[in-house]
Design a protein around this motif. Structure first.
Motif, mmCIF file in Angstrom:
data_model
loop_
_atom_site.group_PDB
_atom_site.id
_atom_site.type_symbol
_atom_site.label_atom_id
_atom_site.label_comp_id
_atom_site.label_asym_id
_atom_site.label_seq_id
_atom_site.Cartn_x
_atom_site.Cartn_y
_atom_site.Cartn_z
ATOM 1 N N ALA A 132 0.816 -1.220 0.000
ATOM 2 C CA ALA A 132 0.000 0.000 0.000
ATOM 3 C C ALA A 132 0.847 1.266 0.000
ATOM 4 N N LEU A 133 2.131 1.146 0.311
ATOM 5 C CA LEU A 133 3.016 2.309 0.364
ATOM 6 C C LEU A 133 3.514 2.673 -1.033
ATOM 7 N N THR A 134 3.855 3.939 -1.185
ATOM 8 C CA THR A 134 4.615 4.400 -2.342
ATOM 9 C C THR A 134 5.959 4.883 -1.822
ATOM 10 N N VAL A 135 7.024 4.246 -2.275
ATOM 11 C CA VAL A 135 8.381 4.608 -1.861
ATOM 12 C C VAL A 135 9.106 5.224 -3.050
ATOM 13 N N ALA A 136 9.631 6.411 -2.841
ATOM 14 C CA ALA A 136 10.353 7.139 -3.888
ATOM 15 C C ALA A 136 11.769 7.410 -3.420
ATOM 16 N N THR A 137 12.718 7.285 -4.320
ATOM 17 C CA THR A 137 14.078 7.697 -3.991
ATOM 18 C C THR A 137 14.605 8.603 -5.093
ATOM 19 N N LYS A 138 15.670 9.310 -4.768
ATOM 20 C CA LYS A 138 16.316 10.216 -5.711
ATOM 21 C C LYS A 138 17.768 9.785 -5.874
ATOM 22 N N GLY B 268 14.062 -3.891 -2.162
ATOM 23 C CA GLY B 268 13.163 -4.161 -3.274
ATOM 24 C C GLY B 268 11.903 -3.320 -3.328
ATOM 25 N N LYS B 269 11.669 -2.465 -2.331
ATOM 26 C CA LYS B 269 10.460 -1.643 -2.327
ATOM 27 C C LYS B 269 10.786 -0.274 -2.902
ATOM 28 N N LEU B 270 10.570 -0.109 -4.208
ATOM 29 C CA LEU B 270 10.860 1.156 -4.885
ATOM 30 C C LEU B 270 9.841 1.347 -5.996
ATOM 31 N N ASP B 271 9.088 2.425 -5.912
ATOM 32 C CA ASP B 271 8.012 2.686 -6.860
ATOM 33 C C ASP B 271 8.282 3.864 -7.789
ATOM 34 N N LEU B 272 9.068 4.820 -7.331
ATOM 35 C CA LEU B 272 9.326 6.035 -8.104
ATOM 36 C C LEU B 272 10.800 6.395 -7.967
ATOM 37 N N VAL B 273 11.502 6.498 -9.092
ATOM 38 C CA VAL B 273 12.906 6.901 -9.076
ATOM 39 C C VAL B 273 12.998 8.299 -9.670
ATOM 40 N N GLN B 274 13.832 9.151 -9.044
ATOM 41 C CA GLN B 274 13.882 10.565 -9.428
ATOM 42 C C GLN B 274 15.324 11.031 -9.625
#
Length: 336
Positions: free
Chosen positions: A90-96, A122-128
């Motif tokens: 259910a989470l959204t995890v974003a990293t930069k 392994g929990k990564l939904d958005l890469v920036q």
């Protein structure tokens, strides 16, 4: 979409977005006085955030100073892994990913991406892209972004975002990615009552509305200056924050006084006003949370919104404070 989360599809973001969790302080000694003894409290903070519906978490591979390099991702990955699978999903995890000078070419981010995936378990939904290189190495940025787009098309990560881009660069990169069929999902910029440039006419917020890009606001509480009532200057951890407070604090008292009045009418605090001001302008603010009490205060801010009159009054006071020298320092990597 959960009330307090951000999906990776900007078309699903409501007119008033939720509130996300920023993890810059998780591992940063220089600005935030991090100590490993805080890890248990940070985990309690994380779990409380999930319980209260704050489901968007933002980190970066460069968060964590000195020997704590990468600590923010590692802590977030460990905390996420401890959840039941359904709650984790259910989470959204974003990293930069930082565009360090040695990260070059279309594959310049590959090893960094793999390292982040390991730290995040392994929990990564958005890469920036963490910041724009347009001001000093303009040729470096596009190949790195192309490499991130490759990862999206390979199915390695669901979404692609950018950070610290101005409206011209944002529009250009959005168009370039659109030609490849890769949506630009989000842009993250410094936005607060003391950093209002993104909401100016022709600014980033306007471009986001036009192109359907989700707007994420970092430092919505101006490194803590907008999280405390007017009066005695706060004692902020970290020498840079202390110096900033001494310069800015006297100039923002009228703004804080109005924020206090609004907060009292809602049974909240001035930090909630700062967060809701960003939300009123269509941005998802990232609240830097290190204590359970801060989580509860941020979650409570979701129960109300600023009126149009309140927003306009705060907009006016924001411009006055900035003109009087009460602005936050601009990010030196922010592009035009």
């Amino acid at each position: 979409m959960e009330a307090a989360s951000l999906t990776i599809d900007a078309s699903d973001v409501p007119a008033t977005p939720g509130i996300g969790v920023g993890t810059w302080a998780w591992g940063n000694q220089f600005l935030w006085g991090y100590d490993p003894d805080q890890d248990a409290e940070l985990e309690a903070c994380f779990r409380r955030a999930v319980e209260r519906g704050l489901l968007f978490f933002d980190t970066a591979d460069s968060y964590g100073t000195g020997r704590f390099h990468g600590r923010s991702e590692s802590l977030l990955g460990r905390f996420c892994a401890s959840l039941e699978p359904t709650r984790r999903e259910a989470l959204t995890v974003a990293t930069k990913l930082a565009p360090f000078p040695w990260r070059l070419g279309r594959r310049g981010y590959r090893s960094a991406f793999e390292a982040s995936c390991l730290r995040l378990q392994g929990k990564l939904d958005l890469v920036q892209l963490h910041w724009s290189t347009a001001r000093y190495l303009p040729w470096q940025e596009l190949p790195l972004l192309e490499g991130l787009a490759d990862l999206v098309q390979e199915g390695r990560v669901a979404g692609l975002g950018v950070s610290n881009l101005g409206p011209k660069r944002l529009r250009w990169l959005h168009g370039h990615l659109a030609e490849r069929g890769v949506p630009l999902r989000s842009v993250q910029v410094q936005l607060s009552l003391l950093s209002p440039d993104p909401i100016a006419p022709g600014g980033v917020a306007e471009v986001c509305r036009e192109l359907g890009i989700a707007l994420i606001a970092y430092s919505p509480m101006a490194l803590g200056l907008l999280a405390r009532p007017a009066g005695v200057a706060p004692a902020l951890s970290g020498a840079p924050r202390g110096l900033l407070a001494r310069r800015v604090w006297p100039r923002i008292q009228p703004l804080l006084a109005v924020m206090e009045t609004i907060a009292r009418s809602r049974g909240g605090d001035v930090a909630a006003v700062a967060l809701n001001w960003c939300r009123a302008h269509g941005a998802l603010p990232l609240a830097g949370l290190r204590r359970v009490s801060q989580v509860d205060a941020a979650a409570a801010a979701l129960s109300w919104q600023l009126s149009e009159a309140e927003r306009q009054e705060l907009d006016s006071l924001s411009r006055t404070c900035v003109a009087a020298g009460g602005a936050m320092p601009a990010n030196p990597f922010q592009s035009a």
